[in-house]
Design a protein around this motif. Structure first.
Motif, PDB file in Angstrom:
ATOM      1  N   GLN A   1     -13.175  11.257   7.253  1.00 32.81           N
ATOM      2  CA  GLN A   1     -12.329  10.056   6.294  1.00 32.81           C
ATOM      3  C   GLN A   1     -11.190   9.617   7.098  1.00 32.81           C
ATOM      4  OE1 GLN A   1     -10.331  11.770   2.903  1.00 32.81           O
ATOM      5  NE2 GLN A   1      -9.681   9.646   2.250  1.00 32.81           N
TER       6      GLN A   1
ATOM      7  N   ASN B   1      -6.856   1.292   6.916  1.00 33.96           N
ATOM      8  CA  ASN B   1      -7.697   1.976   7.931  1.00 33.96           C
ATOM      9  C   ASN B   1      -8.208   0.942   8.937  1.00 33.96           C
ATOM     10  OD1 ASN B   1      -7.767   4.357   6.477  1.00 33.96           O
ATOM     11  ND2 ASN B   1      -9.300   3.675   5.206  1.00 33.96           N
TER      12      ASN B   1
ATOM     13  N   SER C   1       0.805  -1.165   0.197  1.00 31.55           N
ATOM     14  CA  SER C   1      -0.166   0.051  -0.094  1.00 31.55           C
ATOM     15  C   SER C   1       0.858   1.221  -0.158  1.00 31.55           C
ATOM     16  CB  SER C   1      -0.988  -0.058   1.144  1.00 31.55           C
ATOM     17  OG  SER C   1      -1.413   1.172   1.350  1.00 31.55           O
TER      18      SER C   1
ATOM     19  N   PRO D   1      -2.725  10.093   2.693  1.00 30.07           N
ATOM     20  CA  PRO D   1      -3.568  10.952   3.202  1.00 30.07           C
ATOM     21  C   PRO D   1      -3.901  12.124   2.254  1.00 30.07           C
ATOM     22  CG  PRO D   1      -1.779  10.985   4.541  1.00 30.07           C
ATOM     23  CD  PRO D   1      -1.405  10.066   3.681  1.00 30.07           C
TER      24      PRO D   1
ATOM     25  N   PRO E   1      -3.995   4.913   5.869  1.00 33.78           N
ATOM     26  CA  PRO E   1      -3.898   4.209   4.366  1.00 33.78           C
ATOM     27  C   PRO E   1      -2.864   2.828   4.633  1.00 33.78           C
ATOM     28  CG  PRO E   1      -2.729   6.082   4.649  1.00 33.78           C
ATOM     29  CD  PRO E   1      -3.597   6.126   5.683  1.00 33.78           C
TER      30      PRO E   1
ATOM     31  N   SER F   1     -10.773   5.001   2.211  1.00 41.37           N
ATOM     32  CA  SER F   1     -10.143   5.038   0.867  1.00 41.37           C
ATOM     33  C   SER F   1     -10.863   4.318  -0.181  1.00 41.37           C
ATOM     34  CB  SER F   1      -8.675   4.673   1.114  1.00 41.37           C
ATOM     35  OG  SER F   1      -8.604   3.175   1.165  1.00 41.37           O
ATOM     36  N   GLU F   2     -10.288   4.398  -1.468  1.00 41.27           N
ATOM     37  CA  GLU F   2     -10.830   3.513  -2.310  1.00 41.27           C
ATOM     38  C   GLU F   2     -10.721   2.128  -2.244  1.00 41.27           C
ATOM     39  OE1 GLU F   2     -10.033   4.870  -6.323  1.00 41.27           O
ATOM     40  OE2 GLU F   2     -11.492   6.861  -5.986  1.00 41.27           O
TER      41      GLU F   2
ATOM     42  N   ALA G   1      -0.677   4.320  -0.518  1.00 42.67           N
ATOM     43  CA  ALA G   1      -1.690   5.394  -0.316  1.00 42.67           C
ATOM     44  C   ALA G   1      -1.313   6.460   0.631  1.00 42.67           C
ATOM     45  CB  ALA G   1      -3.181   4.734  -0.085  1.00 42.67           C
TER      46      ALA G   1
ATOM     47  N   ASN H   1      -8.329   7.694   8.031  1.00 40.67           N
ATOM     48  CA  ASN H   1      -6.842   8.183   7.339  1.00 40.67           C
ATOM     49  C   ASN H   1      -5.601   7.224   8.059  1.00 40.67           C
ATOM     50  OD1 ASN H   1      -5.216   9.579   5.799  1.00 40.67           O
ATOM     51  ND2 ASN H   1      -4.707  11.009   7.391  1.00 40.67           N
TER      52      ASN H   1
END
Length: 291
Positions: free
Chosen positions: A52, A60, A15, A19, A56, A91-92, A17, A54
């Motif tokens: 949201q 989460n 991962s 924030p 990542p 997140s997506e 990703a 956060n």
């Protein structure tokens, strides 16, 4: 009990990703600084609270600190007269893949029992204002439980829901067996809890777990639109409506009807009920004052 599944955990190392606050957004700092969540107001009138998750790198995972921050943010939005609804998303890749297993791995029965472990999580369901879960990716274990604590669930078309605690030698402990059964019925809930199997977004919609499914990149904006629609109504009456619907899970039909009737009658003591009906008769848009 919340759960970080093996397949989700295997994604952690890859991962990357970061924030992100979407363009035009701003940190909503009234509730203080947050470590694990991003908080702001959204909508054309800035009347939709937005939370949201956060973490990542952990997809989460719901550590205790994150959940306490979510509850704190909801309390801030509940006290904000401008906010009429709240959206919670991740997140997506993951709404929330489960709990932080490292936090609970070495806990004992005595510790869980005496400290009422996870009991404060249910405060999410106590929010006065309507809460919409916008679920993309994994919503497993505690992530699924968190989504079900919300009042409305919108799912991205690649979302996955599950209660796989059985694979860790435990059972759901934050409402999973109770809310899931009420949402999808005994047979499917029992299958999911006993096997750890997941369902996808379309299966979740067909079973009644979620109300709508959207493309991944449209999910959050559609949830915000729903929040704006709710926020345009009387916040006072919306809270009463939410209370009445939630009572349906606790009361018999006869008791629920009596409870509903009492709240219905109570709306006639509000200025917003008078304004709403007057506006309808006069064929104009109502201007609610939340009183």
């Amino acid at each position: 009990m919340a759960f970080l599944c093996r397949s989700a955990a295997s994604l952690l190392k890859s991962s990357r990703a970061a924030p992100v606050l979407l363009s035009g957004s701003r940190l909503y700092s009234s509730g203080g600084q947050y470590e694990y969540i991003l908080v702001e107001k959204r909508g054309e009138k800035s009347n939709v609270g937005f939370i949201q998750l956060n973490r990542p790198k952990a997809l989460n995972a719901l550590c205790d600190g994150l959940m306490r921050e979510v509850i704190q943010a909801l309390e801030v939005f509940d006290a904000d007269a401008d906010v009429g609804a709240v959206v919670i998303t991740g997140s997506e890749r993951a709404f929330a893949a489960g709990a932080d297993i490292k936090e609970m791995q070495n806990k004992t029965f005595q510790e869980c029992y005496t400290t009422k472990f996870l009991a404060h999580w249910c405060k999410v369901a106590d929010a006065r204002k309507p809460v919409i879960a916008a679920v993309n990716g994994f919503a497993l274990g505690g992530g699924c439980e968190l989504a079900m604590m919300c009042d409305i669930i919108y799912a991205g078309e690649k979302a996955q829901f599950g209660q796989p605690e059985i694979l860790l030698g435990t059972i759901p402990g934050a409402g999973g067996t109770q809310r899931l059964t009420r949402a999808v019925g005994k047979s499917l809930a029992m299958e999911m809890v006993l096997t750890g199997d997941r369902i996808n977004a379309q299966e979740a919609k067909q079973s009644g777990l979620v109300s709508k499914v959207y493309p991944v990149d449209q999910l959050v904006s559609e949830a915000i639109i729903c929040g704006e629609k709710i926020s345009a109504n009387s916040k006072l009456v919306s809270a009463m409506a939410k209370e009445a619907v939630n009572a349906a899970f606790e009361l018999s039909l006869a008791e629920g009807n009596r409870f509903e009737k009492r709240l219905f009658n109570a709306t006639f003591a509000t200025a917003d009920r008078k304004e709403g009906m007057t506006a309808f008769v006069e064929k104009r848009k109502a201007s609610f004052q939340d009183s």
